[in-house]
Write a protein that holds these residues in place. Structure first.
Motif, PDB file in Angstrom:
ATOM      1  N   GLU A  55       0.841  -1.210   0.000  1.00  0.00           N
ATOM      2  CA  GLU A  55       0.000   0.000   0.000  1.00  0.00           C
ATOM      3  C   GLU A  55       0.871   1.253   0.000  1.00  0.00           C
ATOM      4  O   GLU A  55       0.549   2.243  -0.677  1.00  0.00           O
ATOM      5  N   ASN A  56       1.980   1.200   0.744  1.00  0.00           N
ATOM      6  CA  ASN A  56       2.882   2.357   0.838  1.00  0.00           C
ATOM      7  C   ASN A  56       4.373   2.017   0.811  1.00  0.00           C
ATOM      8  O   ASN A  56       5.189   2.892   0.529  1.00  0.00           O
ATOM      9  N   LYS A  60       6.805   2.956  -2.189  1.00  0.00           N
ATOM     10  CA  LYS A  60       6.733   4.294  -2.783  1.00  0.00           C
ATOM     11  C   LYS A  60       8.047   5.050  -2.585  1.00  0.00           C
ATOM     12  O   LYS A  60       8.918   4.628  -1.783  1.00  0.00           O
ATOM     13  N   HIS A 109       4.102  -1.027  -6.559  1.00  0.00           N
ATOM     14  CA  HIS A 109       3.397   0.256  -6.567  1.00  0.00           C
ATOM     15  C   HIS A 109       4.190   1.232  -5.712  1.00  0.00           C
ATOM     16  O   HIS A 109       4.380   0.947  -4.507  1.00  0.00           O
ATOM     17  N   GLN A 166       3.716  11.570  -2.218  1.00  0.00           N
ATOM     18  CA  GLN A 166       4.621  10.763  -1.397  1.00  0.00           C
ATOM     19  C   GLN A 166       6.043  10.733  -1.961  1.00  0.00           C
ATOM     20  O   GLN A 166       6.734   9.718  -1.893  1.00  0.00           O
ATOM     21  N   GLU A 216      -1.016   8.343 -11.828  1.00  0.00           N
ATOM     22  CA  GLU A 216      -1.845   9.553 -11.734  1.00  0.00           C
ATOM     23  C   GLU A 216      -1.227  10.803 -12.362  1.00  0.00           C
ATOM     24  O   GLU A 216      -1.068  11.834 -11.724  1.00  0.00           O
ATOM     25  N   GLU A 239      -6.852  -1.035  -7.616  1.00  0.00           N
ATOM     26  CA  GLU A 239      -7.057  -0.497  -6.263  1.00  0.00           C
ATOM     27  C   GLU A 239      -8.548  -0.487  -5.898  1.00  0.00           C
ATOM     28  O   GLU A 239      -9.060   0.418  -5.282  1.00  0.00           O
ATOM     29  N   TRP A 251      -8.122  -2.575  -2.534  1.00  0.00           N
ATOM     30  CA  TRP A 251      -7.158  -1.697  -1.854  1.00  0.00           C
ATOM     31  C   TRP A 251      -7.246  -1.830  -0.338  1.00  0.00           C
ATOM     32  O   TRP A 251      -7.530  -0.876   0.399  1.00  0.00           O
TER      33      TRP A 251
HETATM   34  O1  G3I Z   1       4.553   6.705   7.639  1.00  0.00           O
HETATM   35  C1  G3I Z   1       3.987   7.851   8.295  1.00  0.00           C
HETATM   36  C2  G3I Z   1       4.147   7.727   9.805  1.00  0.00           C
HETATM   37  O2  G3I Z   1       5.531   7.737  10.127  1.00  0.00           O
HETATM   38  C3  G3I Z   1       3.427   8.872  10.497  1.00  0.00           C
HETATM   39  O3  G3I Z   1       3.498   8.698  11.900  1.00  0.00           O
HETATM   40  C4  G3I Z   1       1.959   8.887  10.045  1.00  0.00           C
HETATM   41  C5  G3I Z   1       1.158   9.985  10.678  1.00  0.00           C
HETATM   42  O4  G3I Z   1       1.516  11.200  10.042  1.00  0.00           O
HETATM   43  O5  G3I Z   1       1.899   9.047   8.611  1.00  0.00           O
HETATM   44  C6  G3I Z   1       2.514   7.945   7.954  1.00  0.00           C
HETATM   45  O6  G3I Z   1       2.424   8.136   6.562  1.00  0.00           O
HETATM   46  C7  G3I Z   1       1.113   7.925   6.040  1.00  0.00           C
HETATM   47  C8  G3I Z   1       1.203   6.837   4.964  1.00  0.00           C
HETATM   48  O7  G3I Z   1      -0.071   6.653   4.321  1.00  0.00           O
HETATM   49  C9  G3I Z   1       1.676   5.491   5.530  1.00  0.00           C
HETATM   50  O8  G3I Z   1       0.735   5.040   6.454  1.00  0.00           O
HETATM   51  C10 G3I Z   1       0.644   9.220   5.407  1.00  0.00           C
HETATM   52  O9  G3I Z   1       0.433  10.170   6.428  1.00  0.00           O
HETATM   53  C11 G3I Z   1      -0.659   8.977   4.653  1.00  0.00           C
HETATM   54  O10 G3I Z   1      -1.021  10.135   3.913  1.00  0.00           O
HETATM   55  C12 G3I Z   1      -0.477   7.842   3.655  1.00  0.00           C
HETATM   56  O11 G3I Z   1      -1.731   7.607   3.026  1.00  0.00           O
HETATM   57  C13 G3I Z   1      -1.666   6.747   1.883  1.00  0.00           C
HETATM   58  C14 G3I Z   1      -2.032   7.568   0.642  1.00  0.00           C
HETATM   59  O12 G3I Z   1      -2.031   6.697  -0.520  1.00  0.00           O
HETATM   60  C15 G3I Z   1      -1.041   8.676   0.419  1.00  0.00           C
HETATM   61  O13 G3I Z   1      -1.472   9.462  -0.680  1.00  0.00           O
HETATM   62  C16 G3I Z   1      -2.670   5.632   2.057  1.00  0.00           C
HETATM   63  O14 G3I Z   1      -2.275   4.774   3.128  1.00  0.00           O
HETATM   64  C17 G3I Z   1      -2.782   4.804   0.777  1.00  0.00           C
HETATM   65  O15 G3I Z   1      -3.867   3.870   0.858  1.00  0.00           O
HETATM   66  C18 G3I Z   1      -3.049   5.714  -0.423  1.00  0.00           C
HETATM   67  O16 G3I Z   1      -3.031   4.923  -1.570  1.00  0.00           O
HETATM   68  C19 G3I Z   1      -3.201   5.643  -2.811  1.00  0.00           C
HETATM   69  C20 G3I Z   1      -2.406   4.910  -3.860  1.00  0.00           C
HETATM   70  O17 G3I Z   1      -1.060   4.823  -3.479  1.00  0.00           O
HETATM   71  C21 G3I Z   1      -2.556   5.597  -5.215  1.00  0.00           C
HETATM   72  N1  G3I Z   1      -3.979   5.691  -5.588  1.00  0.00           N
HETATM   73  C22 G3I Z   1      -4.803   6.363  -4.578  1.00  0.00           C
HETATM   74  C23 G3I Z   1      -4.677   5.660  -3.236  1.00  0.00           C
HETATM   75  C24 G3I Z   1      -5.570   6.292  -2.200  1.00  0.00           C
HETATM   76  O18 G3I Z   1      -5.158   7.612  -1.949  1.00  0.00           O
END
Ligand code: G3I
Length: 346
Positions: free
Chosen positions: A84-85, A88, A121, A128, A168, A273, A306
């Protein structure tokens, strides 16, 4: 742009991919002749998808793999995973030239131990990006992008069957997203990314991935035109990912036709997703439509949802197939029934 790639190598890759495509088509054709009686109906999503030569996967968050119910559901129901992350740019190259693969490696090892496929991914995305990338300009950004693609794709060569090379890059109206990548590198950056990925890992399927492409519309048509141009010029692209972040009741009247027109260009299509906000029969019906659309398109190679459970979804509208207690939802049953019917001809 001159091809950085010895022709012979790309010819071998194209031949290998063509052979694989013919084999896949043959398997799909034979599978379609298989009579799937209720007695033969598979009891898990991955097993059922495999009956038509496809995968059914889930996005995985490393921090949940230690939770028994999460791991058991993931390992039992799915035959493919995507990070999921963890793969990246911000996770894999937090500082210039300093690669960190621990999260992605954990997911790859977990999946390989269970015979599961792994999607990659994503190599290049406007979101990110680590902080050190966001201020780069011109060739500094170009070199950073190519070096990143090369470092990550090299590391996972042979372990990832398909990469979301670029994620995207288009707006709803079909114009290019005005990201740092587009502004600093110009229109050629997407092609450059695909060529770098092809050089780094000639074995992986190379995909363009986006959302809002759930039918024939301005955005999907702009992507279609890019793919058509790439195919006409021999730019190495093998697949298009349709994220399919949906809501129950969305208009999917041209969903299947859209998948088919991309397949007709000579690329695979993947639902990358999938999640559907909502509940009950409305949610189940939308999942059903997407599943049957994929099954109806021979080059739709698989579906990824997803997330494993509503409990950990990035959304707050219960969009997945398992609820917060890992119980199968009506949507799960709808998808499994569609998968089990999809390979049968009677
Ligand atoms: O890793 C940090 C952590 O250290 C910190 O304590 C925490 C709180 O701030 O944040 C953590 O990072 C988060 C990351 O996910 C990992 O969990 C980010 O804040 C958060 O914004 C991020 O969200 C992800 C998002 O993409 C980012 O744009 C979602 O989990 C993930 O499901 C989402 O997936 C995207 C696909 O990659 C692309 N298509 C759209 C999809 C949904 O947005």
């Amino acid at each position: 742009m001159t091809d950085p790639h010895p022709r012979t190598h790309r010819v071998r890759r194209r031949l290998a991919l063509a052979t694989a495509a013919v084999a896949a088509a043959g398997i799909a054709a034979v599978s379609a002749l298989v009579f799937t009686s209720p007695a033969q109906a598979a009891t898990t999503l991955g097993a059922s998808a495999a009956q038509t030569g496809r995968y059914f996967g889930a996005a995985v968050a490393t921090q949940h793999l230690g939770e028994a119910a999460y791991a058991n559901t993931l390992g039992t129901e799915f035959n493919s995973v995507v990070a999921e992350n963890a793969m990246k740019w911000d996770a894999t190259e937090p500082n210039p030239g300093q690669f960190t693969f621990s999260g992605g490696d954990q997911i790859v090892s977990w999946a390989q131990a269970r015979g599961m496929k792994v999607r990659g991914h994503t190599l290049v995305w406007h979101a990110q990006q680590p902080g050190w990338v966001q201020g780069l300009t011109g060739n500094n950004l170009r070199n950073a992008m190519v070096n990143h693609i090369t470092g990550v794709a090299n590391h996972y060569e042979g372990k990832v069957f398909a990469w979301d090379v670029v994620n995207e890059a288009f707006e709803w109206d079909g114009s290019r997203r005005q990201s740092n990548l587009q502004i600093q590198l110009g229109n050629g950056w997407i092609e450059e990314a695909f060529r770098a990925a092809d050089a780094a890992d000639p074995t992986a399927r190379l995909c363009y991935n986006d959302y809002g492409t759930d039918g024939i519309n301005s955005k999907s048509t702009a992507i279609y035109n890019m793919v058509r141009d790439f195919k006409s010029r021999g730019v190495p692209i093998d697949c298009v990912g349709f994220q399919s972040h949906l809501s129950a009741g969305d208009n999917l009247s041209s969903y299947q036709a859209n998948l088919q027109r991309f397949a007709d260009l000579g690329v695979d299509v993947e639902i990358t997703e999938l999640d559907v906000g909502g509940s009950g029969s409305g949610q189940a019906a939308t999942f059903d439509t997407v599943t049957r659309s994929c099954l109806a398109v021979a080059r739709c190679t698989g579906i990824t949802v997803w997330g494993v459970t509503d409990k950990y979804s990035w959304r707050n509208d219960t969009p997945l197939l398992f609820d917060g207690n890992y119980q199968k939802k009506q949507a799960y049953t709808s998808v499994l029934n569609a998968l089990n019917e999809g390979g049968s001809t009677c």
